[in-house]
Motif scaffolding. Structure first.
Motif, PDB file in Angstrom:
ATOM      1  N   ALA A   1      45.459  47.604  39.684  1.00  0.00           N
ATOM      2  CA  ALA A   1      45.115  46.935  39.378  1.00  0.00           C
ATOM      3  C   ALA A   1      45.303  45.805  38.900  1.00  0.00           C
ATOM      4  O   ALA A   1      45.120  44.272  39.272  1.00  0.00           O
ATOM      5  CB  ALA A   1      43.605  46.549  39.833  1.00  0.00           C
TER       6      ALA A   1
ATOM      7  N   ASP B   1      44.189  41.935  40.530  1.00  0.00           N
ATOM      8  CA  ASP B   1      42.751  42.243  41.795  1.00  0.00           C
ATOM      9  C   ASP B   1      41.678  41.761  41.062  1.00  0.00           C
ATOM     10  O   ASP B   1      41.946  43.170  40.793  1.00  0.00           O
ATOM     11  CB  ASP B   1      43.281  43.210  42.596  1.00  0.00           C
TER      12      ASP B   1
ATOM     13  N   GLU C   1      44.522  53.604  39.106  1.00  0.00           N
ATOM     14  CA  GLU C   1      44.809  52.575  40.325  1.00  0.00           C
ATOM     15  C   GLU C   1      44.477  51.338  39.355  1.00  0.00           C
ATOM     16  O   GLU C   1      44.629  50.167  39.258  1.00  0.00           O
ATOM     17  CB  GLU C   1      43.841  53.261  40.615  1.00  0.00           C
TER      18      GLU C   1
ATOM     19  N   GLU D   1      35.501  46.692  40.099  1.00  0.00           N
ATOM     20  CA  GLU D   1      34.851  47.642  40.517  1.00  0.00           C
ATOM     21  C   GLU D   1      35.394  48.973  39.974  1.00  0.00           C
ATOM     22  O   GLU D   1      34.554  49.831  39.859  1.00  0.00           O
ATOM     23  CB  GLU D   1      35.692  48.054  42.445  1.00  0.00           C
ATOM     24  N   LEU D   2      36.915  48.754  39.649  1.00  0.00           N
ATOM     25  CA  LEU D   2      37.125  50.519  38.946  1.00  0.00           C
ATOM     26  C   LEU D   2      36.730  50.876  37.626  1.00  0.00           C
ATOM     27  O   LEU D   2      36.692  51.909  37.112  1.00  0.00           O
ATOM     28  CB  LEU D   2      38.707  50.550  38.813  1.00  0.00           C
TER      29      LEU D   2
ATOM     30  N   VAL E   1      39.089  41.552  41.965  1.00  0.00           N
ATOM     31  CA  VAL E   1      38.134  42.387  42.955  1.00  0.00           C
ATOM     32  C   VAL E   1      38.008  43.663  42.505  1.00  0.00           C
ATOM     33  O   VAL E   1      37.084  44.506  41.835  1.00  0.00           O
ATOM     34  CB  VAL E   1      38.034  42.613  44.092  1.00  0.00           C
ATOM     35  N   ARG E   2      39.211  45.159  42.285  1.00  0.00           N
ATOM     36  CA  ARG E   2      38.748  45.804  42.395  1.00  0.00           C
ATOM     37  C   ARG E   2      38.785  46.664  40.642  1.00  0.00           C
ATOM     38  O   ARG E   2      38.634  47.324  40.628  1.00  0.00           O
ATOM     39  CB  ARG E   2      40.930  46.318  42.862  1.00  0.00           C
TER      40      ARG E   2
END
Length: 252
Positions: free
Chosen positions: A66, A71, A62, A77-78, A73-74
């Protein structure tokens, strides 16, 4: 008559049971380690060329996706739970987050990965280093980010060369000049990949060849298994390149 039928039935039962009984005895007498060989082995961590370990986790998958989709933002987060020094081999190349960001020149995402302790030298076996990836694609800003965070400018890899060799091959003049300013060896040689000057001459990059010569590249320096730059210039019948190299040949 009854006895004959009974004996026949008994024989049939025995003929059915006997093979199965024999198979059961054979199975029970087989050593466990031989029996277990038929089952798949548990996954084993594989050491990569960069010193990390192979990781095909969903989290790494993931994160890599991303990064490739830019991305941020992703990605942020990850990175709370996923180690940026990971490898996912299910989606082709590149297979590690920082190399993916370097190839695309996503400086913002590169900063996020480095803040999360991404190793500037980390890469999957078969992939280039992050600095090589940035240099190959002319992403000067990303190259500067990596060098400022300790990337090794003169790192060598077979089938890749050095960051300078790659930048010279792809014709990225600004990257070539920057790498030299950071101590890149203009006469570095990698068997099978040549030297920065050899590759610039072979590709016909006159402006890059001139910069390399000005910074001390040797027009007579032959790479192992290869000829020298002047030979390649003459073979390609590139008159301007030949004249340039001959001009600097007098200085060596």
């Amino acid at each position: 008559m009854h006895t004959e039928n009974f004996n026949l039935q008994s024989f049939r039962k025995f003929s059915f049971i006997a093979p199965n009984l024999f198979s059961l005895i054979l199975l029970l007498s087989t050593p466990f380690k031989v029996f277990a060989q038929g089952y798949p082995k548990a996954p084993v961590a594989v050491k990569e060329e960069s010193g990390g370990e192979q990781s095909n986790s969903d989290g790494c998958k993931e994160l890599l996706r991303a990064v490739k989709s830019q991305d941020s933002v992703r990605v942020k987060e990850l990175l709370r739970n996923v180690d940026p020094n990971c490898i996912f081999r299910g989606d082709g190349e590149p297979r590690s987050p920082l190399v993916a960001a370097a190839r695309a020149g996503y400086v913002g995402i590169g900063k996020l990965l480095l803040e999360a302790k991404a190793d500037v030298a980390y890469h999957a076996e078969g992939d280039e280093t992050p600095l090589m990836a940035a240099s190959a694609n002319g992403h000067l800003g990303f190259a500067k980010l990596l060098v400022s965070n300790g990337a090794e400018v003169n790192k060598k890899l077979k089938r890749e060369g050095t960051a300078l060799i790659i930048a010279a091959r792809e014709g990225h003049l600004g990257t070539v000049e920057y790498l030299i300013s950071q101590g890149a060896d203009v006469n570095a040689q990698v068997t099978g990949d040549g030297s920065p000057l050899i590759i610039a001459v072979r590709k016909g990059h006159l402006d890059i060849a001139k910069v390399l010569l000005e910074k001390g590249a040797d027009p007579y320096l032959a790479s192992p298994g290869d000829e020298n730059p002047l030979y390649h210039a003459r073979m390609s019948q590139n008159r301007e390149m030949v004249e340039l190299l001959e001009e600097y040949s007098d200085r060596h």
